[in-house]
Write a protein that holds these residues in place. Structure first.
Motif, PDB file in Angstrom:
ATOM      1  N   GLU A 258       1.012  -1.125  -0.174  1.00 42.83           N
ATOM      2  CA  GLU A 258       0.023   0.072  -0.040  1.00 42.83           C
ATOM      3  C   GLU A 258       0.996   1.269   0.005  1.00 42.83           C
ATOM      4  O   GLU A 258       2.014   1.354   0.735  1.00 42.83           O
ATOM      5  CB  GLU A 258      -0.648   0.108   1.059  1.00 42.83           C
ATOM      6  CG  GLU A 258      -2.205   0.753   0.970  1.00 42.83           C
ATOM      7  CD  GLU A 258      -2.958   0.691   2.184  1.00 42.83           C
ATOM      8  OE1 GLU A 258      -2.619   0.602   3.476  1.00 42.83           O
ATOM      9  OE2 GLU A 258      -4.178   0.390   1.830  1.00 42.83           O
ATOM     10  N   PHE A 259       0.685   2.190  -0.779  1.00 41.99           N
ATOM     11  CA  PHE A 259       1.123   3.550  -0.764  1.00 41.99           C
ATOM     12  C   PHE A 259       0.603   4.403  -0.108  1.00 41.99           C
ATOM     13  O   PHE A 259      -0.593   4.427   0.152  1.00 41.99           O
ATOM     14  CB  PHE A 259       1.202   3.944  -2.305  1.00 41.99           C
ATOM     15  CG  PHE A 259       2.003   3.186  -3.294  1.00 41.99           C
ATOM     16  CD1 PHE A 259       3.303   3.835  -3.785  1.00 41.99           C
ATOM     17  CD2 PHE A 259       1.542   2.073  -3.891  1.00 41.99           C
ATOM     18  CE1 PHE A 259       4.028   2.880  -4.634  1.00 41.99           C
ATOM     19  CE2 PHE A 259       2.130   1.367  -4.647  1.00 41.99           C
ATOM     20  CZ  PHE A 259       3.462   1.674  -5.174  1.00 41.99           C
ATOM     21  N   VAL A 260       1.461   5.210   0.574  1.00 41.31           N
ATOM     22  CA  VAL A 260       0.947   6.530   1.418  1.00 41.31           C
ATOM     23  C   VAL A 260       1.739   7.794   0.741  1.00 41.31           C
ATOM     24  O   VAL A 260       3.046   7.581   0.677  1.00 41.31           O
ATOM     25  CB  VAL A 260       1.431   6.222   2.805  1.00 41.31           C
ATOM     26  CG1 VAL A 260       1.191   7.538   3.517  1.00 41.31           C
ATOM     27  CG2 VAL A 260       0.595   5.138   3.427  1.00 41.31           C
ATOM     28  N   MET A 261       1.302   8.885   0.446  1.00 32.24           N
ATOM     29  CA  MET A 261       1.914   9.803   0.231  1.00 32.24           C
ATOM     30  C   MET A 261       1.879  11.065   1.080  1.00 32.24           C
ATOM     31  O   MET A 261       0.719  11.215   1.510  1.00 32.24           O
ATOM     32  CB  MET A 261       1.483  10.236  -1.614  1.00 32.24           C
ATOM     33  CG  MET A 261       2.239  11.415  -1.750  1.00 32.24           C
ATOM     34  SD  MET A 261       2.258  11.923  -3.496  1.00 32.24           S
ATOM     35  CE  MET A 261       3.258  10.683  -4.179  1.00 32.24           C
ATOM     36  N   VAL A 268      -1.698  12.511   1.911  1.00 33.27           N
ATOM     37  CA  VAL A 268      -2.703  13.302   0.838  1.00 33.27           C
ATOM     38  C   VAL A 268      -3.214  11.968  -0.209  1.00 33.27           C
ATOM     39  O   VAL A 268      -3.985  12.217  -0.979  1.00 33.27           O
ATOM     40  CB  VAL A 268      -1.682  14.321  -0.316  1.00 33.27           C
ATOM     41  CG1 VAL A 268      -1.679  15.474   0.432  1.00 33.27           C
ATOM     42  CG2 VAL A 268      -0.463  13.503  -0.735  1.00 33.27           C
ATOM     43  N   PHE A 269      -2.480  10.874   0.106  1.00 38.86           N
ATOM     44  CA  PHE A 269      -2.999   9.584  -0.662  1.00 38.86           C
ATOM     45  C   PHE A 269      -2.624   8.603   0.085  1.00 38.86           C
ATOM     46  O   PHE A 269      -1.731   8.230   0.624  1.00 38.86           O
ATOM     47  CB  PHE A 269      -2.416   9.699  -2.138  1.00 38.86           C
ATOM     48  CG  PHE A 269      -2.651   8.350  -2.685  1.00 38.86           C
ATOM     49  CD1 PHE A 269      -3.868   8.130  -3.519  1.00 38.86           C
ATOM     50  CD2 PHE A 269      -1.720   7.162  -2.670  1.00 38.86           C
ATOM     51  CE1 PHE A 269      -4.199   6.999  -4.216  1.00 38.86           C
ATOM     52  CE2 PHE A 269      -1.943   6.144  -3.151  1.00 38.86           C
ATOM     53  CZ  PHE A 269      -3.245   5.924  -4.047  1.00 38.86           C
ATOM     54  N   GLU A 270      -3.565   7.327   0.110  1.00 39.22           N
ATOM     55  CA  GLU A 270      -3.322   6.027   0.550  1.00 39.22           C
ATOM     56  C   GLU A 270      -3.995   5.272  -0.267  1.00 39.22           C
ATOM     57  O   GLU A 270      -5.348   5.385  -0.306  1.00 39.22           O
ATOM     58  CB  GLU A 270      -3.907   6.071   2.042  1.00 39.22           C
ATOM     59  CG  GLU A 270      -3.302   4.790   2.890  1.00 39.22           C
ATOM     60  CD  GLU A 270      -3.584   5.000   4.550  1.00 39.22           C
ATOM     61  OE1 GLU A 270      -4.143   5.931   4.734  1.00 39.22           O
ATOM     62  OE2 GLU A 270      -2.894   4.032   5.027  1.00 39.22           O
ATOM     63  N   ALA A 275      -4.548   2.279  -7.520  1.00 43.93           N
ATOM     64  CA  ALA A 275      -5.323   3.510  -7.125  1.00 43.93           C
ATOM     65  C   ALA A 275      -4.393   4.470  -7.466  1.00 43.93           C
ATOM     66  O   ALA A 275      -4.840   5.662  -7.879  1.00 43.93           O
ATOM     67  CB  ALA A 275      -5.814   3.299  -6.005  1.00 43.93           C
ATOM     68  N   LEU A 276      -2.876   4.457  -7.116  1.00 44.16           N
ATOM     69  CA  LEU A 276      -2.069   5.491  -7.291  1.00 44.16           C
ATOM     70  C   LEU A 276      -2.030   5.865  -8.720  1.00 44.16           C
ATOM     71  O   LEU A 276      -2.063   7.088  -9.119  1.00 44.16           O
ATOM     72  CB  LEU A 276      -0.577   5.086  -6.698  1.00 44.16           C
ATOM     73  CG  LEU A 276       0.234   6.199  -6.624  1.00 44.16           C
ATOM     74  CD1 LEU A 276       0.024   7.346  -5.811  1.00 44.16           C
ATOM     75  CD2 LEU A 276       1.611   5.437  -6.137  1.00 44.16           C
ATOM     76  N   ILE A 284       0.084  14.584  -6.868  1.00 43.24           N
ATOM     77  CA  ILE A 284       0.479  13.275  -7.091  1.00 43.24           C
ATOM     78  C   ILE A 284       0.455  12.990  -8.564  1.00 43.24           C
ATOM     79  O   ILE A 284       1.623  12.721  -8.914  1.00 43.24           O
ATOM     80  CB  ILE A 284      -0.730  12.363  -6.587  1.00 43.24           C
ATOM     81  CG1 ILE A 284      -0.940  12.633  -5.140  1.00 43.24           C
ATOM     82  CG2 ILE A 284      -0.246  10.897  -6.813  1.00 43.24           C
ATOM     83  CD1 ILE A 284      -2.090  11.561  -4.507  1.00 43.24           C
ATOM     84  N   GLN A 285      -0.449  13.652  -9.475  1.00 40.81           N
ATOM     85  CA  GLN A 285      -0.034  13.576 -10.800  1.00 40.81           C
ATOM     86  C   GLN A 285       1.311  14.106 -11.121  1.00 40.81           C
ATOM     87  O   GLN A 285       2.093  13.611 -11.866  1.00 40.81           O
ATOM     88  CB  GLN A 285      -1.125  14.243 -11.611  1.00 40.81           C
ATOM     89  CG  GLN A 285      -2.444  13.413 -11.872  1.00 40.81           C
ATOM     90  CD  GLN A 285      -2.405  12.238 -12.520  1.00 40.81           C
ATOM     91  OE1 GLN A 285      -1.342  12.294 -13.678  1.00 40.81           O
ATOM     92  NE2 GLN A 285      -3.045  11.127 -12.237  1.00 40.81           N
TER      93      GLN A 285
END
Lengths: 289, 258
Positions: A258-261, A268-270, A275-276, A284-285
């Motif tokens: 799983e990614f966490v940003m 800002v993202f999980e 999904a990323l 994120i883009q």
């Protein structure tokens, strides 16, 4: 009498915890609304995530977004100002340095530049914890050191000093040092930053092998997207002849990474790799492009 | 907005607080487990044997220089024969302890600050902690014990070599009889000079040099430039503290022992 009752209760709770954390998918590491600031500068704001047993959490973000700080809070090298941190069912954010030593027995941290002890040989670096902080017989320690150095392909360099190694070799020795005492959680702080693509691939393969063959839960802090996606989308398998192969992961296995940003200390993202890739968030883009 | 003086006072207070915390933690490390014995032996060798050459040379030339100078001064009073008194007392009470300490500050203090400082900026200290080792017990305690024990030993050697250097000059340059020189050295000293001034001071100086260097090294930040700065700070701070401590110890010992 009271002491006896407390000891019994502790023993029972330890037993229950051991049973819970032996289950697959147990939450081995929980970061709950953690915050940290240095004077005026806020490094982490209300950050929460959970690492499940055998899974991988990949923390992405620009430099200074709080990624490495999160790892230092988990290992107790820094104390959070707010929030709660649990490691293997033990609340660690309020532990003293002495109490934290027991928690660290199950945590391996790979530092950004390896942080090898430059006055010790590769053998002494890798076996440091076992030589210095355990009662294991020297012959057993030597055997374990040779085993882990063989695992990361560095056995031929066992008697060299760290200064005689290349950047990639130092990272692999750092991984060997972190895994020598068999921790169940490994934390990688920019393990591939600054390495050429081929060496980075070797380090990524070691991370995948540890996760899939040794059952290690891992947190990978990086801003190298290519490496992050590689680790998330590949898995290691052992062939009947004993050889290890790195192959494309199944979609089910992919979801275990799983990614966490992080952006300026905020999540800002999980989500997983798929999904990323599909996210439309402009920040994120721009990070992905 | 805080003034410059306020900021300076705050940072000075913080340094003192952190120094005291380090010293207390190190003291605790001396009397409780784990104790890293092989690190203590290694540091005894590094600080003791490693500093022998510099201490021998400093002691020898200092003894020779003060003998030559004192000979000239004493000639004005026709007292050349008692040059040994002056050399012995100067070496044992002042020059031996202080010069040895200053030499050790340059050699040991700078080395410790640079070593711990570079370990700090390359995350090796954090790596030690992450591997379950207390850096104070592993790095500070062995150096503190070695500095505390070896400084008096080196000072005694420096005193002896300095007085011997004085004998060489007084015998071959000032033409003072050997027996007269050595009896003059003995006559010029009280027992308190030897165990008080000569031996108490080096214990204190050794402690100051090593703990200051460890404190500065463990608080290093700012990469390689920070290591250079830490080394300079350790040497300057230790040197000033040694000389200041010498003055205050003199006052205390003079009151207590004489």
């Amino acid at each position: 009498m009271a002491d006896g009752t407390t000891a019994e209760m502790n023993a029972v709770s330890d037993m229950i915890a051991a049973q819970v954390f032996a289950e697959p998918g147990a939450p081995v590491l929980v970061f709950d609304h953690v915050g940290l600031a240095f004077d005026e500068k806020v490094v982490l704001r209300d950050v929460s995530f959970t690492l499940l047993k055998g899974h991988t959490k990949i923390i992405l973000g620009a430099s200074g977004s709080g990624k490495s700080t999160s790892l230092k809070i988990i290992t107790g090298l820094l104390k959070a100002d707010a929030g709660v941190v649990w490691v293997n069912g033990r609340r660690v954010d309020q532990l003293t340095e002495r109490e934290m030593m027991a928690v660290r027995a199950d945590l391996g941290l790979i530092f950004q530049e390896g942080a090898l002890f430059d006055s010790l040989t590769v053998r002494e670096n890798v076996g440091y914890k076992l030589y210095e902080e355990s009662d294991m017989p020297i012959a057993d320690v030597d055997r374990r050191v040779e085993e882990v150095l063989g695992f990361v392909g560095m056995l031929d360099h066992i008697d060299k000093m760290p200064s005689a190694l290349s950047g990639g070799q130092r990272r692999r020795v750092a991984i060997a040092r972190a895994m020598a005492f068999k921790p169940r959680i490994l934390l990688y702080d920019e393990a591939t930053t600054g390495l050429d693509p081929i060496t980075a691939l070797t380090v990524n393969d070691e991370i995948i092998k540890l996760r899939d063959l040794e059952g290690v839960s891992s947190i990978i802090v990086t801003h190298q997207l290519r490496d992050a996606f590689y680790v998330a989308t590949h898995s290691a398998t052992r062939e009947p002849d004993g050889a290890v192969r790195i192959v494309r992961a199944t979609s089910e296995k992919e979801r275990e990474a799983e990614f966490v940003m992080l952006k300026e200390g905020l999540i800002v993202f999980e989500g997983d790799a798929d999904a990323l890739r599909r996210t439309t968030d402009p920040y994120i883009q721009s990070f992905l492009s | 907005m805080p003034s410059f003086v306020e900021n300076w006072l705050k940072s000075a207070a913080l340094e003192v607080q952190e120094y005291v915390r380090l010293v207390v933690a190190a003291m605790r490390g001396v009397v409780s487990r784990p104790i890293y014995r092989h690190d203590i032996i290694e540091q005894l060798d590094v600080i003791g044997s490693g500093s022998l050459t510099v201490v021998l040379l400093t002691g020898l030339f200092t003894g020779m220089a003060i003998t030559a100078q004192s000979g000239l001064t004493l000639d004005q009073f026709g007292a050349r024969a008692v040059v040994g008194r002056l050399v012995g007392a100067s070496m044992i009470k002042e020059l031996g302890p202080v010069l040895t300490a200053l030499m050790l500050t340059g050699r040991i203090g700078s080395g410790i600050a640079a070593e711990l400082g570079s370990m700090m900026v390359t995350d090796q200290i954090n790596a030690l902690r992450a591997l379950g080792t207390d850096p104070i017990r592993k790095l500070v305690v062995p150096r503190m014990i070695a500095g505390f024990l070896m400084t008096p030993v080196l000072t005694v050697i420096s005193d002896f070599v300095g007085i011997t250097g004085g004998w060489i000059v007084s015998r071959f340059q000032l033409q003072v009889n050997t027996g007269l020189y050595w009896s003059s050295v003995r006559d010029g000293l009280y027992l308190q000079d030897v165990y008080g001034m000569g031996l108490v001071k080096p214990f204190v100086f050794g402690f100051i040099i090593v703990t200051v260097a460890c404190h500065v090294g463990m608080r290093t930040s700012g990469g390689t430039a920070g290591v250079g700065k830490a080394t300079t700070v350790a040497v300057v701070a230790s040197s000033v503290l040694v000389i200041a401590a010498d003055f205050f110890l003199n006052q205390i010992l003079l009151t207590l022992l004489y």
